[in-house]
Design a protein around this motif. Structure first.
Motif, PDB file in Angstrom:
ATOM      1  N   ILE A  29     -39.624 -33.452   5.824  1.00  0.00           N
ATOM      2  CA  ILE A  29     -40.517 -32.299   5.888  1.00  0.00           C
ATOM      3  C   ILE A  29     -41.439 -32.430   7.096  1.00  0.00           C
ATOM      4  O   ILE A  29     -42.068 -33.478   7.293  1.00  0.00           O
ATOM      5  CB  ILE A  29     -41.355 -32.179   4.584  1.00  0.00           C
ATOM      6  CG1 ILE A  29     -40.432 -32.061   3.372  1.00  0.00           C
ATOM      7  CG2 ILE A  29     -42.298 -30.985   4.657  1.00  0.00           C
ATOM      8  CD1 ILE A  29     -39.511 -30.851   3.388  1.00  0.00           C
TER       9      ILE A  29
ATOM     10  N   THR B 167     -34.071 -17.703   7.935  1.00  0.00           N
ATOM     11  CA  THR B 167     -34.983 -18.536   7.141  1.00  0.00           C
ATOM     12  C   THR B 167     -35.940 -19.297   8.044  1.00  0.00           C
ATOM     13  O   THR B 167     -35.523 -20.017   8.943  1.00  0.00           O
ATOM     14  CB  THR B 167     -34.191 -19.537   6.271  1.00  0.00           C
ATOM     15  OG1 THR B 167     -33.314 -18.816   5.404  1.00  0.00           O
ATOM     16  CG2 THR B 167     -35.149 -20.381   5.441  1.00  0.00           C
TER      17      THR B 167
ATOM     18  N   ALA C  57     -39.139 -22.029   8.109  1.00  0.00           N
ATOM     19  CA  ALA C  57     -39.870 -23.062   7.376  1.00  0.00           C
ATOM     20  C   ALA C  57     -41.122 -23.416   8.170  1.00  0.00           C
ATOM     21  O   ALA C  57     -41.023 -23.841   9.323  1.00  0.00           O
ATOM     22  CB  ALA C  57     -38.999 -24.294   7.174  1.00  0.00           C
TER      23      ALA C  57
ATOM     24  N   LYS D 185     -46.132 -24.998   4.089  1.00  0.00           N
ATOM     25  CA  LYS D 185     -45.771 -23.864   3.230  1.00  0.00           C
ATOM     26  C   LYS D 185     -44.305 -23.939   2.800  1.00  0.00           C
ATOM     27  O   LYS D 185     -43.676 -22.912   2.540  1.00  0.00           O
ATOM     28  CB  LYS D 185     -46.028 -22.548   3.962  1.00  0.00           C
ATOM     29  CG  LYS D 185     -47.475 -22.328   4.357  1.00  0.00           C
ATOM     30  CD  LYS D 185     -47.654 -21.002   5.084  1.00  0.00           C
ATOM     31  CE  LYS D 185     -49.108 -20.787   5.483  1.00  0.00           C
ATOM     32  NZ  LYS D 185     -49.294 -19.494   6.203  1.00  0.00           N
ATOM     33  N   ILE D 186     -43.778 -25.148   2.755  1.00  0.00           N
ATOM     34  CA  ILE D 186     -42.357 -25.327   2.442  1.00  0.00           C
ATOM     35  C   ILE D 186     -42.206 -25.632   0.952  1.00  0.00           C
ATOM     36  O   ILE D 186     -42.698 -26.646   0.461  1.00  0.00           O
ATOM     37  CB  ILE D 186     -41.754 -26.450   3.294  1.00  0.00           C
ATOM     38  CG1 ILE D 186     -41.813 -26.059   4.781  1.00  0.00           C
ATOM     39  CG2 ILE D 186     -40.305 -26.739   2.880  1.00  0.00           C
ATOM     40  CD1 ILE D 186     -41.431 -27.166   5.739  1.00  0.00           C
ATOM     41  N   ASP D 187     -41.546 -24.729   0.232  1.00  0.00           N
ATOM     42  CA  ASP D 187     -41.299 -24.925  -1.196  1.00  0.00           C
ATOM     43  C   ASP D 187     -39.800 -25.109  -1.438  1.00  0.00           C
ATOM     44  O   ASP D 187     -38.995 -25.122  -0.489  1.00  0.00           O
ATOM     45  CB  ASP D 187     -41.854 -23.758  -2.015  1.00  0.00           C
ATOM     46  CG  ASP D 187     -41.317 -22.400  -1.542  1.00  0.00           C
ATOM     47  OD1 ASP D 187     -40.273 -22.376  -0.833  1.00  0.00           O
ATOM     48  OD2 ASP D 187     -41.921 -21.371  -1.881  1.00  0.00           O
ATOM     49  N   THR D 188     -39.422 -25.245  -2.692  1.00  0.00           N
ATOM     50  CA  THR D 188     -38.013 -25.502  -3.019  1.00  0.00           C
ATOM     51  C   THR D 188     -37.121 -24.338  -2.591  1.00  0.00           C
ATOM     52  O   THR D 188     -35.975 -24.552  -2.201  1.00  0.00           O
ATOM     53  CB  THR D 188     -37.843 -25.762  -4.520  1.00  0.00           C
ATOM     54  OG1 THR D 188     -38.417 -24.682  -5.268  1.00  0.00           O
ATOM     55  CG2 THR D 188     -38.511 -27.068  -4.920  1.00  0.00           C
ATOM     56  N   LYS D 189     -37.632 -23.111  -2.660  1.00  0.00           N
ATOM     57  CA  LYS D 189     -36.827 -21.951  -2.238  1.00  0.00           C
ATOM     58  C   LYS D 189     -36.555 -22.002  -0.738  1.00  0.00           C
ATOM     59  O   LYS D 189     -35.438 -21.727  -0.287  1.00  0.00           O
ATOM     60  CB  LYS D 189     -37.536 -20.641  -2.589  1.00  0.00           C
ATOM     61  CG  LYS D 189     -36.690 -19.405  -2.252  1.00  0.00           C
ATOM     62  CD  LYS D 189     -37.408 -18.122  -2.620  1.00  0.00           C
ATOM     63  CE  LYS D 189     -36.497 -16.905  -2.408  1.00  0.00           C
ATOM     64  NZ  LYS D 189     -36.004 -16.789  -1.022  1.00  0.00           N
ATOM     65  N   THR D 190     -37.574 -22.373   0.042  1.00  0.00           N
ATOM     66  CA  THR D 190     -37.386 -22.492   1.494  1.00  0.00           C
ATOM     67  C   THR D 190     -36.319 -23.533   1.808  1.00  0.00           C
ATOM     68  O   THR D 190     -35.433 -23.310   2.646  1.00  0.00           O
ATOM     69  CB  THR D 190     -38.706 -22.889   2.178  1.00  0.00           C
ATOM     70  OG1 THR D 190     -39.715 -21.934   1.861  1.00  0.00           O
ATOM     71  CG2 THR D 190     -38.533 -22.946   3.691  1.00  0.00           C
ATOM     72  N   ILE D 191     -36.402 -24.682   1.131  1.00  0.00           N
ATOM     73  CA  ILE D 191     -35.420 -25.749   1.351  1.00  0.00           C
ATOM     74  C   ILE D 191     -34.017 -25.260   0.987  1.00  0.00           C
ATOM     75  O   ILE D 191     -33.061 -25.452   1.745  1.00  0.00           O
ATOM     76  CB  ILE D 191     -35.788 -26.997   0.528  1.00  0.00           C
ATOM     77  CG1 ILE D 191     -37.099 -27.597   1.055  1.00  0.00           C
ATOM     78  CG2 ILE D 191     -34.669 -28.037   0.582  1.00  0.00           C
ATOM     79  CD1 ILE D 191     -37.666 -28.711   0.203  1.00  0.00           C
ATOM     80  N   HIS D 192     -33.891 -24.601  -0.155  1.00  0.00           N
ATOM     81  CA  HIS D 192     -32.597 -24.088  -0.601  1.00  0.00           C
ATOM     82  C   HIS D 192     -32.047 -23.072   0.395  1.00  0.00           C
ATOM     83  O   HIS D 192     -30.878 -23.137   0.802  1.00  0.00           O
ATOM     84  CB  HIS D 192     -32.739 -23.456  -1.982  1.00  0.00           C
ATOM     85  CG  HIS D 192     -31.499 -22.772  -2.455  1.00  0.00           C
ATOM     86  ND1 HIS D 192     -31.245 -21.427  -2.196  1.00  0.00           N
ATOM     87  CD2 HIS D 192     -30.419 -23.218  -3.155  1.00  0.00           C
ATOM     88  CE1 HIS D 192     -30.082 -21.099  -2.715  1.00  0.00           C
ATOM     89  NE2 HIS D 192     -29.558 -22.156  -3.302  1.00  0.00           N
TER      90      HIS D 192
END
Length: 245
Positions: free
Chosen positions: A49, A60, A62, A66-73
């Protein structure tokens, strides 16, 4: 990548990286060991990260902090990574290693996934090993299966982290030929490598990284020619010396 920085503990690994990589091109990340190349590659897939800055793959974005699990996915839906170690599932055949990610991510049903996997494995000359398990394959074959797995999910970009570094010298060529074949298909690739001759041949752009910073960037054939700057020339010559040591 915009002002992309990574700190691990108190150590600054990447410092304000700004790069724009065009779709359909091959970019080689080069530089001495410990310069931050692999960390940069891992950050592009959010395996690391970022501490500051932002990166965008496809649609997408990032943003550090402000990086959450949805951003990673969402970002990983656009990218695939090929590691130094092959990371194949030992209990799955070559075909299943390539097909199963398509099934798990709902990109295809089982029949379609196996059809796609077979097509890709045939294309890279692995048709005869599709029912074999990783333990029965050579290192070169295992790495080519992992490349096939990355290609199968149709990512916007494929990230290669020194894909030949774990291979015996006689196995390197088959993997490099597979990557070169992908380059001809205009698949966007970012490649960390110490194979300078190979990088000159297939990469459109090269980026020289040292101490976590971009020291220089430009057309690969020019930047890696050994006639650009004293620092890059010294690095390239040191690789030549170690190759004949």
């Amino acid at each position: 990548m915009k002002d992309l920085s990574v700190n691990i503990g108190k150590k600054k690994i990447l410092k304000h990286i700004n790069l724009n990589i065009e779709e359909g091109t091959v970019t080689a990340l080069v530089g001495p060991s410990g310069s931050g190349k692999t960390t940069l590659l891992r950050t592009l897939n959010l395996l690391q990260i970022p501490t500051a800055g932002s990166l965008k793959v496809g649609t997408t974005t990032a943003i550090a902090g402000k990086i959450d699990t949805k951003t990673i996915h969402d970002l990983r839906q656009n990218s695939a990574m090929v590691f130094q170690q092959f990371n194949l599932f030992k209990n799955l055949t070559a075909l299943e290693n390539v097909a199963n990610p398509l099934i798990y991510t709902n990109l295809a049903n089982k029949k379609e996934a196996h059809k796609t996997a077979l097509k890709i494995l045939k294309k890279i000359g692995l048709e005869e090993v599709i029912t074999q398990y990783p333990a029965t394959l050579s290192g070169g074959q295992q790495q080519r299966v992992s490349i096939a797995r990355a290609v199968a999910v149709r990512p916007r970009v494929i990230l290669f982290d020194e894909p030949t570094s774990a291979l015996d010298p006689e196995l390197v060529e088959s993997v490099l030929q597979t990557i070169a074949g992908l380059a001809k298909e205009n698949i966007t690739m970012i490649l960390v490598t110490h194979e300078m001759d190979f990088a000159r041949q297939i990469a459109d752009e090269a980026v020289f990284i040292e101490n976590g910073e971009v020291l220089s960037k430009g057309p690969a054939k020019e930047l890696l020619s050994g006639r650009t700057s004293p620092r890059i020339d010294s690095f390239i010559n040191s690789l030549k010396r170690s190759a004949f040591a």
